[in-house]
Design a protein around this motif. Structure first.
Motif, PDB file in Angstrom:
ATOM      1  N   ASP A  75       0.834  -1.209   0.000  1.00  0.00           N
ATOM      2  CA  ASP A  75       0.000   0.000   0.000  1.00  0.00           C
ATOM      3  C   ASP A  75       0.870   1.260   0.000  1.00  0.00           C
ATOM      4  O   ASP A  75       0.579   2.225  -0.724  1.00  0.00           O
ATOM      5  CB  ASP A  75      -0.923   0.011   1.216  1.00  0.00           C
ATOM      6  N   GLU A  76       1.922   1.237   0.798  1.00  0.00           N
ATOM      7  CA  GLU A  76       2.786   2.406   0.895  1.00  0.00           C
ATOM      8  C   GLU A  76       3.551   2.648  -0.412  1.00  0.00           C
ATOM      9  O   GLU A  76       3.702   3.788  -0.852  1.00  0.00           O
ATOM     10  CB  GLU A  76       3.764   2.243   2.060  1.00  0.00           C
ATOM     11  N   ILE A  77       4.025   1.586  -1.025  1.00  0.00           N
ATOM     12  CA  ILE A  77       4.760   1.729  -2.285  1.00  0.00           C
ATOM     13  C   ILE A  77       3.836   2.249  -3.384  1.00  0.00           C
ATOM     14  O   ILE A  77       4.219   3.133  -4.172  1.00  0.00           O
ATOM     15  CB  ILE A  77       5.407   0.393  -2.690  1.00  0.00           C
ATOM     16  N   CYS A  78       2.617   1.751  -3.435  1.00  0.00           N
ATOM     17  CA  CYS A  78       1.682   2.183  -4.482  1.00  0.00           C
ATOM     18  C   CYS A  78       1.322   3.662  -4.349  1.00  0.00           C
ATOM     19  O   CYS A  78       0.935   4.295  -5.343  1.00  0.00           O
ATOM     20  CB  CYS A  78       0.426   1.325  -4.457  1.00  0.00           C
ATOM     21  N   MET A  79       1.474   4.216  -3.151  1.00  0.00           N
ATOM     22  CA  MET A  79       1.239   5.654  -2.999  1.00  0.00           C
ATOM     23  C   MET A  79       2.169   6.470  -3.881  1.00  0.00           C
ATOM     24  O   MET A  79       1.814   7.582  -4.301  1.00  0.00           O
ATOM     25  CB  MET A  79       1.442   6.068  -1.536  1.00  0.00           C
ATOM     26  N   TRP A  80       3.368   5.956  -4.156  1.00  0.00           N
ATOM     27  CA  TRP A  80       4.335   6.668  -5.008  1.00  0.00           C
ATOM     28  C   TRP A  80       3.732   6.940  -6.385  1.00  0.00           C
ATOM     29  O   TRP A  80       4.033   7.957  -7.019  1.00  0.00           O
ATOM     30  CB  TRP A  80       5.602   5.842  -5.121  1.00  0.00           C
ATOM     31  N   HIS A  81       2.859   6.047  -6.819  1.00  0.00           N
ATOM     32  CA  HIS A  81       2.148   6.213  -8.088  1.00  0.00           C
ATOM     33  C   HIS A  81       0.799   6.893  -7.885  1.00  0.00           C
ATOM     34  O   HIS A  81       0.493   7.904  -8.517  1.00  0.00           O
ATOM     35  CB  HIS A  81       1.946   4.851  -8.745  1.00  0.00           C
ATOM     36  N   ASP A  82      -0.006   6.359  -6.972  1.00  0.00           N
ATOM     37  CA  ASP A  82      -1.396   6.792  -6.849  1.00  0.00           C
ATOM     38  C   ASP A  82      -1.529   8.192  -6.266  1.00  0.00           C
ATOM     39  O   ASP A  82      -2.538   8.866  -6.502  1.00  0.00           O
ATOM     40  CB  ASP A  82      -2.173   5.795  -5.988  1.00  0.00           C
ATOM     41  N   ASN A  83      -0.534   8.638  -5.515  1.00  0.00           N
ATOM     42  CA  ASN A  83      -0.573   9.953  -4.871  1.00  0.00           C
ATOM     43  C   ASN A  83       0.519  10.862  -5.420  1.00  0.00           C
ATOM     44  O   ASN A  83       1.037  11.728  -4.699  1.00  0.00           O
ATOM     45  CB  ASN A  83      -0.418   9.805  -3.350  1.00  0.00           C
ATOM     46  N   TRP A  84       0.849  10.686  -6.696  1.00  0.00           N
ATOM     47  CA  TRP A  84       1.993  11.391  -7.260  1.00  0.00           C
ATOM     48  C   TRP A  84       1.923  12.907  -7.040  1.00  0.00           C
ATOM     49  O   TRP A  84       2.913  13.532  -6.646  1.00  0.00           O
ATOM     50  CB  TRP A  84       2.146  11.087  -8.755  1.00  0.00           C
ATOM     51  N   VAL A  85       0.775  13.519  -7.303  1.00  0.00           N
ATOM     52  CA  VAL A  85       0.717  14.980  -7.250  1.00  0.00           C
ATOM     53  C   VAL A  85       0.800  15.510  -5.822  1.00  0.00           C
ATOM     54  O   VAL A  85       1.085  16.690  -5.615  1.00  0.00           O
ATOM     55  CB  VAL A  85      -0.532  15.549  -7.967  1.00  0.00           C
ATOM     56  N   GLU A  86       0.580  14.649  -4.835  1.00  0.00           N
ATOM     57  CA  GLU A  86       0.813  15.043  -3.442  1.00  0.00           C
ATOM     58  C   GLU A  86       2.265  14.784  -3.049  1.00  0.00           C
ATOM     59  O   GLU A  86       2.813  15.484  -2.192  1.00  0.00           O
ATOM     60  CB  GLU A  86      -0.107  14.258  -2.513  1.00  0.00           C
ATOM     61  N   LEU A  87       2.861  13.792  -3.687  1.00  0.00           N
ATOM     62  CA  LEU A  87       4.240  13.412  -3.381  1.00  0.00           C
ATOM     63  C   LEU A  87       5.213  14.471  -3.886  1.00  0.00           C
ATOM     64  O   LEU A  87       6.148  14.861  -3.177  1.00  0.00           O
ATOM     65  CB  LEU A  87       4.532  12.068  -4.052  1.00  0.00           C
ATOM     66  N   ALA A  88       5.001  14.926  -5.126  1.00  0.00           N
ATOM     67  CA  ALA A  88       5.866  15.946  -5.745  1.00  0.00           C
ATOM     68  C   ALA A  88       5.220  17.307  -5.558  1.00  0.00           C
ATOM     69  O   ALA A  88       4.663  17.900  -6.485  1.00  0.00           O
ATOM     70  CB  ALA A  88       6.087  15.630  -7.221  1.00  0.00           C
ATOM     71  N   ALA A  89       5.281  17.809  -4.352  1.00  0.00           N
ATOM     72  CA  ALA A  89       4.556  19.032  -3.985  1.00  0.00           C
ATOM     73  C   ALA A  89       5.072  19.485  -2.614  1.00  0.00           C
ATOM     74  O   ALA A  89       5.721  18.711  -1.905  1.00  0.00           O
ATOM     75  CB  ALA A  89       3.050  18.754  -3.919  1.00  0.00           C
ATOM     76  N   PRO A  90       4.770  20.750  -2.239  1.00  0.00           N
ATOM     77  CA  PRO A  90       3.999  21.771  -2.949  1.00  0.00           C
ATOM     78  C   PRO A  90       4.889  22.571  -3.895  1.00  0.00           C
ATOM     79  O   PRO A  90       6.077  22.260  -4.050  1.00  0.00           O
ATOM     80  CB  PRO A  90       3.504  22.660  -1.811  1.00  0.00           C
ATOM     81  N   ASP A  91       4.313  23.595  -4.493  1.00  0.00           N
ATOM     82  CA  ASP A  91       5.101  24.499  -5.316  1.00  0.00           C
ATOM     83  C   ASP A  91       5.956  25.394  -4.423  1.00  0.00           C
ATOM     84  O   ASP A  91       5.759  25.469  -3.206  1.00  0.00           O
ATOM     85  CB  ASP A  91       4.206  25.334  -6.232  1.00  0.00           C
ATOM     86  N   ILE A  92       6.926  26.060  -5.029  1.00  0.00           N
ATOM     87  CA  ILE A  92       7.806  27.000  -4.337  1.00  0.00           C
ATOM     88  C   ILE A  92       7.437  28.382  -4.880  1.00  0.00           C
ATOM     89  O   ILE A  92       7.892  28.785  -5.962  1.00  0.00           O
ATOM     90  CB  ILE A  92       9.282  26.642  -4.575  1.00  0.00           C
ATOM     91  N   PRO A  93       6.562  29.116  -4.187  1.00  0.00           N
ATOM     92  CA  PRO A  93       5.906  30.291  -4.780  1.00  0.00           C
ATOM     93  C   PRO A  93       6.857  31.357  -5.315  1.00  0.00           C
ATOM     94  O   PRO A  93       6.601  31.920  -6.395  1.00  0.00           O
ATOM     95  CB  PRO A  93       5.044  30.821  -3.632  1.00  0.00           C
ATOM     96  N   HIS A  94       7.934  31.667  -4.604  1.00  0.00           N
ATOM     97  CA  HIS A  94       8.837  32.716  -5.080  1.00  0.00           C
ATOM     98  C   HIS A  94       9.476  32.303  -6.408  1.00  0.00           C
ATOM     99  O   HIS A  94       9.598  33.120  -7.331  1.00  0.00           O
ATOM    100  CB  HIS A  94       9.908  33.010  -4.029  1.00  0.00           C
ATOM    101  N   SER A  95       9.853  31.038  -6.525  1.00  0.00           N
ATOM    102  CA  SER A  95      10.434  30.562  -7.780  1.00  0.00           C
ATOM    103  C   SER A  95       9.431  30.660  -8.924  1.00  0.00           C
ATOM    104  O   SER A  95       9.795  31.014 -10.055  1.00  0.00           O
ATOM    105  CB  SER A  95      10.906  29.113  -7.627  1.00  0.00           C
ATOM    106  N   VAL A  96       8.172  30.338  -8.631  1.00  0.00           N
ATOM    107  CA  VAL A  96       7.136  30.433  -9.663  1.00  0.00           C
ATOM    108  C   VAL A  96       6.979  31.884 -10.107  1.00  0.00           C
ATOM    109  O   VAL A  96       6.860  32.170 -11.312  1.00  0.00           O
ATOM    110  CB  VAL A  96       5.803  29.865  -9.145  1.00  0.00           C
ATOM    111  N   ARG A  97       7.014  32.813  -9.164  1.00  0.00           N
ATOM    112  CA  ARG A  97       6.908  34.240  -9.527  1.00  0.00           C
ATOM    113  C   ARG A  97       8.078  34.663 -10.415  1.00  0.00           C
ATOM    114  O   ARG A  97       7.901  35.456 -11.360  1.00  0.00           O
ATOM    115  CB  ARG A  97       6.853  35.107  -8.268  1.00  0.00           C
ATOM    116  N   LEU A  98       9.267  34.150 -10.127  1.00  0.00           N
ATOM    117  CA  LEU A  98      10.430  34.492 -10.956  1.00  0.00           C
ATOM    118  C   LEU A  98      10.262  33.964 -12.376  1.00  0.00           C
ATOM    119  O   LEU A  98      10.560  34.663 -13.349  1.00  0.00           O
ATOM    120  CB  LEU A  98      11.703  33.928 -10.318  1.00  0.00           C
ATOM    121  N   LEU A  99       9.800  32.737 -12.509  1.00  0.00           N
ATOM    122  CA  LEU A  99       9.524  32.166 -13.835  1.00  0.00           C
ATOM    123  C   LEU A  99       8.546  33.056 -14.597  1.00  0.00           C
ATOM    124  O   LEU A  99       8.776  33.414 -15.766  1.00  0.00           O
ATOM    125  CB  LEU A  99       8.946  30.760 -13.668  1.00  0.00           C
TER     126      LEU A  99
END
Length: 206
Positions: free
Chosen positions: A70-94
């Motif tokens: 179950d924990e390993i499958c989270m790497w796939h099933d919860n990807w957008v929570e895993l690779a998060a959050p955004d870094i707001p100042h960097s986004v503003r610079l972009l």
């Protein structure tokens, strides 16, 4: 020589890439430490960056360690929570660079199928003028071949490229080819560099 394009890494530059934080929240630090000690999650994930589909890495790994399935499958099933959050100042610079008419690329170690997931979750990841994604190219930083591909594809001289990445080995590989580089540690340092290069005003860089 004038910078013609600014190139962003993504993980730990525009969005956080610290999966341990996700697991600490979901299963607790003690179980997370046990999981990461036993299961080579980061090592196997490199295959995703090299071009293997995320599920083709995660699900066989879950079969190898069924007591952690179950924990390993989270790497796939919860990807957008895993690779998060955004870094707001960097986004503003972009986005400030884009407003100023500066060409902005990404050069990222990212899978071909999970990158679109992250783009849908973080729309600013769709704003690049060019996307150089390792899983699509089947080339991975810091292999010199991926930097050579960027140079050939964009047609910009190495000394007119400014690249930021949080990993020093990736920065060193780019610098060895003549690229201008910035080792990303935190957004303010990157903001200061963009101001020093004349690409942003101090107000733009806030």
């Amino acid at each position: 020589m004038t910078i013609q394009a600014v190139i962003f890494d993504i993980g730990n530059v525009l969005i956080e890439w610290q999966p341990e934080k996700f697991y600490d929240r979901v299963i607790g630090q003690t179980r997370r430490k046990a999981l990461f000690a036993e299961v080579p999650l980061h090592e196997e994930h490199q295959r995703v960056d090299e071009g293997v589909a995320l599920g083709d890495v995660v699900f066989p790994l879950a079969d190898r360690f069924p007591h952690w399935r179950d924990e390993i499958c989270m790497w796939h099933d919860n990807w957008v929570e895993l690779a998060a959050p955004d870094i707001p100042h960097s986004v503003r610079l972009l986005q400030a660079l884009k407003r100023n008419g500066v060409a902005v690329f990404t050069l990222t170690n990212f899978g071909h199928d999970n990158f679109p997931m992250s783009q849908d979750h973080f729309p600013f990841l769709k704003e690049f003028d060019k996307e150089y994604v390792s899983g699509r190219l089947q080339l991975i930083k810091p292999d010199p071949a991926i930097y050579a591909f960027v140079e050939a594809d964009c047609g910009i001289a190495p000394e007119q490229l400014l690249f930021t990445d949080d990993r020093k080995d990736n920065i060193d590989a780019a610098r060895s080819r003549g690229w201008k580089t910035h080792h990303f540690i935190e957004p303010q340092g990157w903001a200061n560099r963009l101001v020093c290069e004349g690409l942003l005003s101090e107000e733009d860089a806030l």
